[in-house]
Design a protein around this motif. Structure first.
Motif, PDB file in Angstrom:
ATOM      1  N   VAL A  14       4.933  -4.393   9.202  1.00 47.71           N
ATOM      2  CA  VAL A  14       4.862  -4.206   7.750  1.00 47.71           C
ATOM      3  C   VAL A  14       3.526  -4.717   7.221  1.00 47.71           C
ATOM      4  CG1 VAL A  14       5.851  -4.927   5.536  1.00 47.71           C
ATOM      5  CG2 VAL A  14       7.364  -4.242   7.403  1.00 47.71           C
ATOM      6  N   ASP A  15       3.091  -5.888   7.678  1.00 46.57           N
ATOM      7  CA  ASP A  15       1.805  -6.444   7.248  1.00 46.57           C
ATOM      8  C   ASP A  15       0.656  -5.484   7.570  1.00 46.57           C
ATOM      9  OD1 ASP A  15       2.864  -8.784   6.194  1.00 46.57           O
ATOM     10  OD2 ASP A  15       2.630  -9.899   8.062  1.00 46.57           O
ATOM     11  N   LYS A  16       0.681  -4.921   8.763  1.00 44.23           N
ATOM     12  CA  LYS A  16      -0.367  -3.993   9.188  1.00 44.23           C
ATOM     13  C   LYS A  16      -0.342  -2.724   8.330  1.00 44.23           C
ATOM     14  CE  LYS A  16      -2.201  -1.874  13.371  1.00 44.23           C
ATOM     15  NZ  LYS A  16      -2.025  -1.678  14.803  1.00 44.23           N
ATOM     16  N   ALA A  17       0.846  -2.200   8.072  1.00 45.91           N
ATOM     17  CA  ALA A  17       0.983  -0.998   7.255  1.00 45.91           C
ATOM     18  C   ALA A  17       0.522  -1.266   5.829  1.00 45.91           C
ATOM     19  CB  ALA A  17       2.434  -0.521   7.265  1.00 45.91           C
ATOM     20  N   MET A  18       0.855  -2.433   5.286  1.00 43.26           N
ATOM     21  CA  MET A  18       0.468  -2.763   3.925  1.00 43.26           C
ATOM     22  C   MET A  18      -1.051  -2.922   3.805  1.00 43.26           C
ATOM     23  SD  MET A  18       3.572  -5.187   2.651  1.00 43.26           S
ATOM     24  CE  MET A  18       2.926  -5.404   1.000  1.00 43.26           C
ATOM     25  N   THR A  19      -1.681  -3.455   4.820  1.00 45.60           N
ATOM     26  CA  THR A  19      -3.145  -3.566   4.826  1.00 45.60           C
ATOM     27  C   THR A  19      -3.768  -2.176   4.733  1.00 45.60           C
ATOM     28  OG1 THR A  19      -3.062  -5.608   6.115  1.00 45.60           O
ATOM     29  CG2 THR A  19      -5.140  -4.393   6.136  1.00 45.60           C
ATOM     30  N   GLN A  20      -3.224  -1.245   5.499  1.00 47.32           N
ATOM     31  CA  GLN A  20      -3.730   0.131   5.465  1.00 47.32           C
ATOM     32  C   GLN A  20      -3.476   0.767   4.094  1.00 47.32           C
ATOM     33  OE1 GLN A  20      -2.236   2.644   8.577  1.00 47.32           O
ATOM     34  NE2 GLN A  20      -3.088   4.487   7.672  1.00 47.32           N
ATOM     35  N   LEU A  21      -2.289   0.557   3.536  1.00 46.07           N
ATOM     36  CA  LEU A  21      -1.956   1.126   2.232  1.00 46.07           C
ATOM     37  C   LEU A  21      -2.832   0.542   1.118  1.00 46.07           C
ATOM     38  CD1 LEU A  21       1.923   1.201   2.588  1.00 46.07           C
ATOM     39  CD2 LEU A  21       0.425   3.189   2.417  1.00 46.07           C
ATOM     40  N   LYS A  22      -3.182  -0.739   1.233  1.00 43.69           N
ATOM     41  CA  LYS A  22      -4.073  -1.371   0.246  1.00 43.69           C
ATOM     42  C   LYS A  22      -5.449  -0.707   0.288  1.00 43.69           C
ATOM     43  CE  LYS A  22      -2.086  -5.723   1.230  1.00 43.69           C
ATOM     44  NZ  LYS A  22      -2.295  -7.088   1.709  1.00 43.69           N
ATOM     45  N   LYS A  23      -5.960  -0.470   1.503  1.00 42.58           N
ATOM     46  CA  LYS A  23      -7.268   0.164   1.652  1.00 42.58           C
ATOM     47  C   LYS A  23      -7.274   1.571   1.063  1.00 42.58           C
ATOM     48  CE  LYS A  23      -8.811  -2.338   5.731  1.00 42.58           C
ATOM     49  NZ  LYS A  23      -9.078  -2.257   7.181  1.00 42.58           N
ATOM     50  N   GLU A  24      -6.163   2.278   1.222  1.00 44.24           N
ATOM     51  CA  GLU A  24      -6.032   3.643   0.715  1.00 44.24           C
ATOM     52  C   GLU A  24      -5.651   3.659  -0.765  1.00 44.24           C
ATOM     53  OE1 GLU A  24      -3.194   5.532   3.277  1.00 44.24           O
ATOM     54  OE2 GLU A  24      -4.461   5.309   5.044  1.00 44.24           O
ATOM     55  N   GLU A  25      -5.463   2.484  -1.352  1.00 45.37           N
ATOM     56  CA  GLU A  25      -5.082   2.317  -2.759  1.00 45.37           C
ATOM     57  C   GLU A  25      -3.775   3.021  -3.101  1.00 45.37           C
ATOM     58  OE1 GLU A  25      -8.448   3.326  -5.168  1.00 45.37           O
ATOM     59  OE2 GLU A  25      -9.659   1.700  -4.337  1.00 45.37           O
ATOM     60  N   LYS A  26      -2.820   2.994  -2.165  1.00 44.96           N
ATOM     61  CA  LYS A  26      -1.503   3.593  -2.395  1.00 44.96           C
ATOM     62  C   LYS A  26      -0.497   2.571  -2.918  1.00 44.96           C
ATOM     63  CE  LYS A  26      -1.941   7.420   0.807  1.00 44.96           C
ATOM     64  NZ  LYS A  26      -1.351   8.130   1.928  1.00 44.96           N
ATOM     65  N   ILE A  27      -0.848   1.273  -2.823  1.00 44.15           N
ATOM     66  CA  ILE A  27       0.010   0.230  -3.377  1.00 44.15           C
ATOM     67  C   ILE A  27      -0.849  -0.706  -4.230  1.00 44.15           C
ATOM     68  CG2 ILE A  27       1.773   0.311  -1.562  1.00 44.15           C
ATOM     69  CD1 ILE A  27       0.500  -2.156  -0.292  1.00 44.15           C
ATOM     70  N   VAL A  28      -0.217  -1.286  -5.241  1.00 47.06           N
ATOM     71  CA  VAL A  28      -0.908  -2.222  -6.132  1.00 47.06           C
ATOM     72  C   VAL A  28      -0.052  -3.479  -6.287  1.00 47.06           C
ATOM     73  CG1 VAL A  28      -2.178  -0.468  -7.424  1.00 47.06           C
ATOM     74  CG2 VAL A  28       0.096  -1.127  -8.178  1.00 47.06           C
ATOM     75  N   SER A  29      -0.701  -4.560  -6.693  1.00 46.30           N
ATOM     76  CA  SER A  29      -0.018  -5.836  -6.838  1.00 46.30           C
ATOM     77  C   SER A  29       0.089  -6.234  -8.311  1.00 46.30           C
ATOM     78  CB  SER A  29      -0.780  -6.920  -6.072  1.00 46.30           C
ATOM     79  OG  SER A  29      -0.144  -8.161  -6.214  1.00 46.30           O
ATOM     80  N   PRO A  30       1.310  -6.176  -8.878  1.00 43.40           N
ATOM     81  CA  PRO A  30       1.482  -6.599 -10.263  1.00 43.40           C
ATOM     82  C   PRO A  30       1.482  -8.119 -10.414  1.00 43.40           C
ATOM     83  CG  PRO A  30       3.570  -5.883  -9.367  1.00 43.40           C
ATOM     84  CD  PRO A  30       2.522  -5.618  -8.315  1.00 43.40           C
ATOM     85  N   LYS A  31       1.835  -8.827  -9.338  1.00 41.41           N
ATOM     86  CA  LYS A  31       1.747 -10.284  -9.302  1.00 41.41           C
ATOM     87  C   LYS A  31       1.506 -10.710  -7.863  1.00 41.41           C
ATOM     88  CE  LYS A  31       6.744 -11.020  -9.077  1.00 41.41           C
ATOM     89  NZ  LYS A  31       7.883 -11.710  -9.652  1.00 41.41           N
ATOM     90  N   ARG A  32       1.040 -11.902  -7.687  1.00 44.98           N
ATOM     91  CA  ARG A  32       0.630 -12.388  -6.376  1.00 44.98           C
ATOM     92  C   ARG A  32       1.727 -12.236  -5.326  1.00 44.98           C
ATOM     93  NH1 ARG A  32      -1.743 -18.347  -4.859  1.00 44.98           N
ATOM     94  NH2 ARG A  32      -2.252 -17.762  -2.739  1.00 44.98           N
ATOM     95  N   CYS A  33       1.347 -11.644  -4.198  1.00 40.97           N
ATOM     96  CA  CYS A  33       2.203 -11.461  -3.017  1.00 40.97           C
ATOM     97  C   CYS A  33       3.323 -10.438  -3.194  1.00 40.97           C
ATOM     98  CB  CYS A  33       2.792 -12.783  -2.544  1.00 40.97           C
ATOM     99  SG  CYS A  33       1.552 -13.958  -1.995  1.00 40.97           S
ATOM    100  N   TYR A  34       3.344  -9.733  -4.293  1.00 42.12           N
ATOM    101  CA  TYR A  34       4.344  -8.674  -4.505  1.00 42.12           C
ATOM    102  C   TYR A  34       3.604  -7.364  -4.721  1.00 42.12           C
ATOM    103  CZ  TYR A  34       8.114 -12.025  -4.780  1.00 42.12           C
ATOM    104  OH  TYR A  34       9.022 -12.997  -4.455  1.00 42.12           O
ATOM    105  N   TRP A  35       4.171  -6.295  -4.167  1.00 43.91           N
ATOM    106  CA  TRP A  35       3.498  -5.003  -4.175  1.00 43.91           C
ATOM    107  C   TRP A  35       4.435  -3.906  -4.630  1.00 43.91           C
ATOM    108  CZ3 TRP A  35      -1.622  -4.958  -3.195  1.00 43.91           C
ATOM    109  CH2 TRP A  35      -2.145  -6.140  -2.666  1.00 43.91           C
ATOM    110  N   THR A  36       3.853  -2.864  -5.197  1.00 44.97           N
ATOM    111  CA  THR A  36       4.588  -1.706  -5.661  1.00 44.97           C
ATOM    112  C   THR A  36       3.729  -0.459  -5.424  1.00 44.97           C
ATOM    113  OG1 THR A  36       5.807  -0.833  -7.556  1.00 44.97           O
ATOM    114  CG2 THR A  36       3.741  -1.938  -8.037  1.00 44.97           C
TER     115      THR A  36
END
Length: 58
Positions: free
Chosen positions: A34-56
């Protein structure tokens, strides 16, 4: 379905910001994957963080 798609699917289904541990729990995935997938999704700007350590989905 690869891990990144599964992570996005879990996030959309839940409808609220989630942390990596909760995504792993709900999706039946390993935390490390999950951590690896989220890193990739962050780079692709497919997920954003509304508050620290939480993603949507963006």
């Amino acid at each position: 379905m690869d891990v990144t798609e599964k992570v996005l699917e879990v996030m959309r289904a839940e409808g609220q910001p989630l942390n990596a541990g909760k995504i792993a729990e709900l999706g039946g995935l390993e935390r490390k994957a999950v951590d690896k997938a989220m890193t990739q999704l962050k780079k692709e700007e497919k997920i954003v963080s509304p508050k620290r350590c939480y993603w949507t989905p963006a």
